[in-house]
Design an enzyme around this catalytic site. Sequence first.
Site, short mmCIF file in Angstrom:
data_model
loop_
_atom_site.label_atom_id
_atom_site.label_comp_id
_atom_site.label_asym_id
_atom_site.label_seq_id
_atom_site.Cartn_x
_atom_site.Cartn_y
_atom_site.Cartn_z
N HIS A 1 35.57 50.68 30.77
CA HIS A 1 36.83 50.88 31.17
C HIS A 1 37.77 51.34 30.07
O HIS A 1 37.88 50.72 29.21
CB HIS A 1 37.48 49.62 32.21
CG HIS A 1 36.66 49.04 33.28
ND1 HIS A 1 36.46 47.79 33.66
CD2 HIS A 1 35.93 49.93 34.41
CE1 HIS A 1 35.70 47.92 34.58
NE2 HIS A 1 35.73 49.24 34.81
N GLU B 1 40.74 49.37 28.42
CA GLU B 1 40.55 47.88 28.09
C GLU B 1 40.41 47.90 26.47
O GLU B 1 39.18 48.04 26.05
CB GLU B 1 39.53 47.16 28.95
CG GLU B 1 39.92 47.17 30.33
CD GLU B 1 39.14 46.61 31.12
OE1 GLU B 1 37.85 46.22 30.81
OE2 GLU B 1 39.02 46.78 32.44
N ARG C 1 30.56 49.82 38.63
CA ARG C 1 30.07 49.68 39.83
C ARG C 1 28.95 50.83 40.02
O ARG C 1 28.55 50.65 41.26
CB ARG C 1 31.16 49.81 40.94
CG ARG C 1 32.43 49.05 40.67
CD ARG C 1 32.48 47.29 40.87
NE ARG C 1 33.33 46.66 40.76
CZ ARG C 1 33.90 46.25 39.76
NH1 ARG C 1 33.51 46.52 38.49
NH2 ARG C 1 35.05 45.47 39.76
N HIS D 1 35.10 43.46 28.05
CA HIS D 1 36.29 43.85 28.80
C HIS D 1 37.58 43.11 28.62
O HIS D 1 37.75 41.85 28.07
CB HIS D 1 35.67 43.66 30.27
CG HIS D 1 34.83 44.30 30.85
ND1 HIS D 1 35.09 45.29 31.45
CD2 HIS D 1 33.48 44.20 30.94
CE1 HIS D 1 33.94 46.16 31.90
NE2 HIS D 1 32.93 45.54 31.53
N TYR E 1 28.28 43.12 42.01
CA TYR E 1 28.39 44.65 41.74
C TYR E 1 27.46 45.28 40.68
O TYR E 1 26.85 44.49 39.79
CB TYR E 1 29.72 45.25 41.48
CG TYR E 1 30.63 44.33 40.58
CD1 TYR E 1 30.63 44.75 39.29
CD2 TYR E 1 31.42 43.38 41.06
CE1 TYR E 1 31.38 44.29 38.39
CE2 TYR E 1 32.15 42.93 40.21
CZ TYR E 1 32.45 43.16 38.87
OH TYR E 1 33.02 42.45 37.98
N SER E 2 26.98 46.45 40.53
CA SER E 2 26.17 46.84 39.58
C SER E 2 26.64 47.44 38.33
O SER E 2 27.04 48.46 38.31
CB SER E 2 25.45 48.15 40.43
OG SER E 2 24.82 47.73 41.61
N ARG F 1 26.07 46.70 32.37
CA ARG F 1 25.39 45.89 31.47
C ARG F 1 23.92 45.33 32.18
O ARG F 1 23.10 44.98 31.69
CB ARG F 1 26.04 44.61 31.15
CG ARG F 1 26.73 43.74 32.16
CD ARG F 1 27.63 42.67 31.84
NE ARG F 1 28.26 42.06 32.75
CZ ARG F 1 29.25 42.07 33.25
NH1 ARG F 1 30.15 43.08 32.92
NH2 ARG F 1 29.86 41.61 34.56
N GLU G 1 35.09 38.90 29.09
CA GLU G 1 36.42 39.24 29.79
C GLU G 1 37.27 38.24 29.13
O GLU G 1 37.30 37.09 29.05
CB GLU G 1 36.45 38.90 31.34
CG GLU G 1 37.38 39.45 32.15
CD GLU G 1 37.39 40.95 32.35
OE1 GLU G 1 38.41 41.53 32.33
OE2 GLU G 1 36.19 41.24 33.09
N TYR H 1 42.55 45.50 40.29
CA TYR H 1 42.12 45.58 41.50
C TYR H 1 42.88 45.64 42.87
O TYR H 1 42.31 45.25 43.89
CB TYR H 1 41.72 43.78 41.40
CG TYR H 1 40.24 43.63 40.57
CD1 TYR H 1 39.59 44.63 39.90
CD2 TYR H 1 39.87 42.51 40.21
CE1 TYR H 1 38.52 44.21 39.15
CE2 TYR H 1 39.16 42.13 39.40
CZ TYR H 1 38.28 43.06 38.74
OH TYR H 1 37.09 42.75 37.92
#
Length: 315
Positions: free
Chosen positions: A25, A28, A75, A120, A168-169, A172, A182, A292
Amino acid sequence: MSNGNNNNTARFNAARRVAIFGGTHGNEMSGVTLVNLWMQNSAEIQRKGVEIKPFIANPKAVEKCVRYVDTDLNRAFTQENLSATGGEDLPYEVQRAQEINRMFGPKGSAEAYDVIFDLHNTTSNMGCTLILESSKDSFNLQMMNYIKKAFAPSSCLVLLNEHPLLKYSTSRSVAKHPVGLEVGPQPQGVLRSNIFDAMRVILKHALDFISLFNEGMEFPACTVEVFRVLERMDYPRDANGNIIAMVHPNLQDCDWEPLNPGDPMFQTFDGKSIHYQGSSTVYPTFINEAAYYEKQQAFVTTRRETLAASAIRKA
């Protein structure tokens, strides 16, 4: 890495190829900055007998300082996307996912990288969190146990997401052993020194674990406390889909703290409380995460569990 049991000790091949992703992302900043630093001078992350590759996963998003350009890269690693044809007509992040899969995968194959660390930041008050994608991965469980102990007395929690609908895909997930890191709270597009330092130290411990494992150290069976993802909670909305309440002040910034049935959860714009109606105590996290809102998620609920990891050693 082969996983054969011998006297209840799981044996894994040495982890010889490791990648560190920043900028999955693009806004970040801790991961982006660390990876850029290590691309210029990798001395700090080098470990004997391991090829360690720092890598900017989404350079176009980093350049614009946005989460993504066309679609969320974290994702995008579905089999459908990875095998999609269309070349340059595909969304940028789908093209990038295919490229990453070629470089570090293929996903699910023997040729895939051993470990990918994906760095992240969150705007939520989560502190330091390791993200685990499988409760059966003894290698990752042992690594996380090692990190938690090395990082003490500071706290580093483990979030387990293997929920069939909420998993989710991730970028990593191309590796045999995917590890998410995170660290927050940190606003998007901002660098905070305490968050940067914590991420750097956790990664040092993770690479030390790989080094010790590769040298032949056996790690005895252990248990690891994890928080298992249960449910995604959306904001209350009207018939047109507009948000009509905010995270309640009693819940705001209280990631990982117990939320009991009947506790206030949201507050409407005219000051009324909306209470948690679940049947048991849960531990919310990613509370009010900025990224989100577009995913219709106010927070996720988790359950506290203890996982057993078998002893491991190099095959």
